[in-house]
Design a protein around this motif. Structure first.
Motif: not given
Length: 206
Positions: A48, A51-53, A55, A86, A88, A90-91, A94-95, A110
Motif C-alpha cells: 500500500l 502505491n501511495d495509498i 491507510h 483507507l 481516502q 476513492g482509493d 485500487r486497494a 473505506s
C-alpha cells in the motif's frame, strides 16, 4: 537405559526449541513501541505504501483506557486487529485490487468515521480511545456490547454483553473470547504484557 537416554535427549531438544522460539519472540519486541504485525500484514502494508495509498490498521490507533477491561477488549478486537482503514474512500478500488492480488485475508475498509464523543457509558466502546477514524461497523459493534460484572448479571440483563474475563454473549449465544497476554496487541501496555508473558515462559524453560 539407552531408551531412557534417547527420551531425555528428545525432551532436551524440544526444550531448546521452545527456548529459542521464546527468545526470538522477545528479541522481536525490543525497541518497539507496540507489538509488531504478522509478516503477511507488514508485507501488504508495504504494498500500500509503495502505491501511495494512505491507510492505517485498527491495531495502531486504539488504546484501552481501563486496564480492568483489557482482556475483554482484546478478545472482542482480536479479529479486527489487521483491518485496514483507507484514508481516502476513492482509493478503495485500487486497494482492493491489490488485496485480491496479494490474497490479503483481512478487511479493507473505506467506510470509516470518528468514534462518538460520548458513547453509551456502559458499552465496551466507552473504555476505548481512538486516534484515527474507525470502520463504522466496528464502532457499532463495540457500542452494542454492554459491560457487565458477571455472567449472572449479563443473563439477567439480556442482550449483548461481556464480562471482565472476556465471556461474550451475543445473539448466537455465549462464548469465551479470552486472549493470552502474550498475544495482546493494543497500546504500550499490551507490549509490556507480551514481554512479561514471554519472560515467564523463558523462566519456566530454564
Amino acid at each position: 537405559l539407552e531408551q531412557r537416554k534417547a527420551e531425555l535427549g528428545a525432551q532436551w531438544h524440544q526444550l531448546g526449541e521452545q527456548r529459542a522460539s521464546a527468545q526470538n519472540a522477545l528479541d522481536a519486541l525490543q525497541g518497539k513501541r507496540q507489538a509488531p504485525p504478522p509478516i503477511e500484514v507488514e508485507g501488504f502494508l508495504r504494498v500500500l505504501r509503495k502505491n501511495d495509498i494512505g491507510h492505517h490498521v485498527v491495531a495502531d490507533v486504539i488504546e484501552i483506557a481501563d486496564e480492568r477491561w483489557r482482556t475483554a477488549a482484546e478478545g472482542v478486537l482480536r479479529g479486527a486487529r489487521w483491518v485496514i482503514v483507507l484514508q481516502q474512500p476513492g482509493d478503495a478500488a485500487r486497494a482492493m485490487a491489490l488485496a485480491e492480488r496479494e490474497r490479503y485475508r483481512h478487511y479493507v475498509v473505506s467506510d470509516a468515521a470518528e468514534a462518538p464523543a460520548r458513547p453509551d457509558p456502559a458499552s465496551l466502546l466507552a473504555v476505548l480511545r481512538f486516534s484515527a477514524p474507525m470502520p463504522v461497523w466496528l464502532l457499532r459493534q463495540l457500542e452494542a456490547i454492554r459491560r457487565v460484572e458477571s455472567t449472572d448479571d449479563g443473563v439477567r440483563q439480556g442482550g449483548t454483553w461481556i464480562t471482565p474475563e472476556a465471556y461474550l454473549r451475543e445473539e448466537r449465544g455465549g462464548r469465551s473470547v479470552w486472549v493470552e497476554p502474550a498475544q495482546h496487541q493494543f497500546g504500550a501496555a499490551a507490549l509490556a504484557a507480551r514481554k512479561e508473558s514471554i519472560e515467564r515462559r523463558l523462566a519456566q524453560v530454564d
